[in-house]
Enzyme design. Structure first.
Site, PDB file in Angstrom:
ATOM      1  N   GLY A   1       0.736  -1.585  -0.168  1.00 52.71           N
ATOM      2  CA  GLY A   1       0.277  -0.027   0.299  1.00 52.71           C
ATOM      3  C   GLY A   1       1.237   1.158   0.338  1.00 52.71           C
TER       4      GLY A   1
ATOM      5  N   GLU B   1       3.613  -6.440   1.469  1.00 51.95           N
ATOM      6  CA  GLU B   1       3.923  -6.694  -0.101  1.00 51.95           C
ATOM      7  C   GLU B   1       3.281  -5.902  -0.526  1.00 51.95           C
ATOM      8  OE1 GLU B   1       0.789 -10.568   1.257  1.00 51.95           O
ATOM      9  OE2 GLU B   1      -0.224  -8.333   1.386  1.00 51.95           O
TER      10      GLU B   1
ATOM     11  N   ARG C   1      -6.803   3.289 -15.227  1.00 49.42           N
ATOM     12  CA  ARG C   1      -6.916   4.091 -14.237  1.00 49.42           C
ATOM     13  C   ARG C   1      -7.719   5.188 -13.966  1.00 49.42           C
ATOM     14  NH1 ARG C   1      -2.907   5.001 -11.074  1.00 49.42           N
ATOM     15  NH2 ARG C   1      -3.925   4.548  -9.348  1.00 49.42           N
TER      16      ARG C   1
ATOM     17  N   CYS D   1     -13.945   3.323 -28.454  1.00 51.63           N
ATOM     18  CA  CYS D   1     -14.879   4.295 -28.586  1.00 51.63           C
ATOM     19  C   CYS D   1     -16.278   4.005 -27.734  1.00 51.63           C
ATOM     20  CB  CYS D   1     -16.059   3.785 -29.851  1.00 51.63           C
ATOM     21  SG  CYS D   1     -14.936   3.655 -31.130  1.00 51.63           S
TER      22      CYS D   1
HETATM   23  N1  LLP Z   1      -1.544  -7.353  -0.385  1.00 49.29           N
HETATM   24  C1  LLP Z   1      -3.099  -6.899  -0.556  1.00 49.29           C
HETATM   25  C2  LLP Z   1      -3.116  -8.039   0.102  1.00 49.29           C
HETATM   26  C3  LLP Z   1      -3.283  -6.523  -1.522  1.00 49.29           C
HETATM   27  O1  LLP Z   1      -4.508  -5.926  -1.956  1.00 49.29           O
HETATM   28  C4  LLP Z   1      -2.937  -5.349  -2.350  1.00 49.29           C
HETATM   29  C5  LLP Z   1      -2.989  -3.825  -3.650  1.00 49.29           C
HETATM   30  C6  LLP Z   1      -1.183  -5.239  -2.127  1.00 49.29           C
HETATM   31  C7  LLP Z   1      -1.092  -5.995  -1.308  1.00 49.29           C
HETATM   32  C8  LLP Z   1      -0.049  -4.059  -2.783  1.00 49.29           C
HETATM   33  O2  LLP Z   1      -0.847  -3.151  -2.331  1.00 49.29           O
HETATM   34  P1  LLP Z   1      -0.129  -1.503  -3.099  1.00 49.29           P
HETATM   35  O3  LLP Z   1       1.627  -2.277  -2.559  1.00 49.29           O
HETATM   36  O4  LLP Z   1       0.628  -2.116  -4.893  1.00 49.29           O
HETATM   37  O5  LLP Z   1      -0.519  -0.612  -3.454  1.00 49.29           O
HETATM   38  N2  LLP Z   1      -6.018  -1.340  -9.450  1.00 49.29           N
HETATM   39  C9  LLP Z   1      -5.675  -0.113  -7.987  1.00 49.29           C
HETATM   40  C10 LLP Z   1      -4.962  -1.261  -7.229  1.00 49.29           C
HETATM   41  C11 LLP Z   1      -5.848  -2.184  -5.989  1.00 49.29           C
HETATM   42  C12 LLP Z   1      -5.100  -2.411  -5.135  1.00 49.29           C
HETATM   43  C13 LLP Z   1      -5.423  -3.361  -4.856  1.00 49.29           C
HETATM   44  N3  LLP Z   1      -4.742  -4.764  -3.249  1.00 49.29           N
HETATM   45  C14 LLP Z   1      -5.250   1.140  -7.954  1.00 49.29           C
HETATM   46  O6  LLP Z   1      -4.533   0.938  -9.637  1.00 49.29           O
HETATM   47  O7  LLP Z   1      -4.777   1.532  -7.974  1.00 49.29           O
END
Ligand code: LLP
Length: 437
Positions: A253, A295, A335, A366
């Site tokens: 995150g 993660e 996005r 389109c």
């Molecule tokens: N761990 C879990 C359980 C998750 O659900 C996620 C992301 C991550 C790690 C990684 O999070 P990150 O470090 O990438 O923020 N499609 C959306 C983002 C969805 C994130 C879903 N889960 C976007 O384009 O902003």
């Protein structure tokens, strides 16, 4: 580099401008990249990905030696990226049979693969159990299925429980995950009851607890709150089990900078604050430090990615706006439409020219909503120019579609004046490959 917003952090480490004012990535001019690999093109910068991995691994090696960093595969997944992050010592978390299959075919060692998901199929659970991949259990029904599977098949399950932490992460509603009405995770009040179900089970090893509070998070406060909460639950569960839990997983995150108004805390600061807070919690009760798992997805690959588009027509609506049309759009980057996401961009073959004109950049699909940005200042644009959109390394390629039967762009890795294809461009034949008449 004079581009629309010259801010370090948005551009990949390997970005520069050559003597002709053309953007180069990994030492290769974007003109050359498009000539070789066609347009639009996803370009990933090797140096940036490695740098981001090391922000995590080096910081943790100093402040919390018992750790494992796993790349959140959903951010950008193919064999090339997995082999690269594996070289940097990262594992991967996956959320589907497809992601798991990719991970199993990559160089990531199986003990560093985690399977997530709020609705894993029986086949996915069996696949994970057969390959001894650890499973992050989302709810009781899933736990019951795993109990049945291990009993029927005589397999061993290594599991973590995903908790719903109910911590407010200040981010877009669609990418929050830890709040009470989230579809993910086990209610905290149910945790000990589920722990008792597996406590003395000979075929289940409860490794620890997991949680993830959301994505694109800029400051450490929610993570410190999370560290306290997860440590507290880890201590309670360890008491219940009569042994210390092996691991604690605080999810991903950490946010990145897409534009000049984004101001995320640097990864080393964020990670060390979090690690110290966690250690304090365990030291206070004299419990050894469980393995800390993080993660990250976006913060590993986001800023490494640049999408290159070629400008087609330019349409001026007098007194209103000037559209420049690019050869991609919502099918390669959903996005802006889904999250109102903003990106920095420049005219990559005029990277030193001042951004003196205002444009809306629209895609080729389109659909009226297919607009990458409604307003951006760019150098004066002509047909055939190359538009570089920065920060597209995460959640672009993996969220791409074939809308309007468009072949997905290729993805190449660049570094040290070399480009390596990670994913080939789809062909028209690929688009009808599964059609039957
Ligand atoms: N761990 C879990 C359980 C998750 O659900 C996620 C992301 C991550 C790690 C990684 O999070 P990150 O470090 O990438 O923020 N499609 C959306 C983002 C969805 C994130 C879903 N889960 C976007 O384009 O902003």
């Amino acid at each position: 580099m004079v581009v629309s917003k010259p801010i370090e952090g948005i551009y990949p480490v390997g970005a520069a401008v050559d003597d002709h004012g053309v953007l180069t990535l990994g030492g290769l001019s974007v003109r050359e990249l498009i000539n070789r690999f066609d347009s639009p093109l996803y370009v990933m910068d090797d140096a940036t990905i490695r740098q981001q991995c090391r922000y995590y691994t080096r910081t943790l090696s100093e402040v919390y030696p018992n750790h494992m960093v796993v790349f959140a595969g959903k951010a950008c997944l193919n064999l090339g990226i997995l082999n690269l992050v594996a070289e940097e010592g990262l594992g991967v978390d996956v959320v589907s049979a497809g992601e798991l299959w990719t991970a199993l075919k990559s160089n990531v060692p199986i003990p560093s693969i985690l399977l997530h998901g709020n609705n894993k199929s029986l086949a996915e659970l069996e696949m994970a159990l057969n390959y001894s991949v650890r499973i992050v259990v989302d709810h009781e029904e899933e736990l019951q299925t795993i109990l049945q599977l291990v009993e029927q098949r005589g397999l061993m399950a290594r599991i973590m429980f995903r908790l719903k932490p109910e911590i407010e992460a200040h981010t877009h509603d669609f990418i929050k995950t830890g709040q009470i009405d989230s579809k993910f995770g086990i209610d905290q009040s149910d945790l000990l009851r589920l722990v008792r179900l597996v406590k003395d089970h000979p075929k289940i090893r409860l490794l620890g607890l997991h949680s993830h509070i959301g994505s694109q998070i800029f400051d450490s406060r929610p993570y410190l709150e999370l560290a306290d909460l997860m440590a507290m639950h880890t201590i309670r569960v360890s008491e219940e089990l009569g042994r210390p839990l092996d691991e604690i997983n605080l999810g991903g995150g950490i946010g990145i900078q897409y534009t000049g108004s984004d101001d995320p805390m640097p990864i080393p600061d964020m990670v060390s604050q979090l690690a110290f807070r966690l250690k304090d919690n365990f030291d206070r009760v004299g419990l050894r430090h469980p393995k800390l798992i993080l993660e990250p997805g976006r913060s590993i690959v986001g800023s490494a990615g640049v999408t290159l588009y070629t400008v087609g027509a330019i349409k001026s609506i007098p007194g209103i706006k000037t559209y420049l049309f690019v050869d991609g759009g919502m099918a390669d980057n959903i996005r802006p439409m889904l999250y109102q996401a903003q990106y920095s961009m420049c005219v990559a073959n005029k990277a030193t020219e001042p951004a003196s004109n205002q444009y809306a950049v629209a895609g080729r699909y389109c659909e009226s909503g297919d607009v990458l940005t409604h307003q951006v200042a760019l150098a004066p644009v002509e047909t055939g120019d190359i538009i570089a959109v920065f920060g597209t390394g995460a959640y672009n390629f993996t969220m791409a579609s074939n809308y309007n039967r468009s072949p997905k762009p290729a993805m190449v890795l660049v570094g040290h004046q070399k480009a390596t294809v990670w994913v080939e461009r789809e062909t028209l034949d690929d688009l009808i490959r599964l059609d039957r008449i």
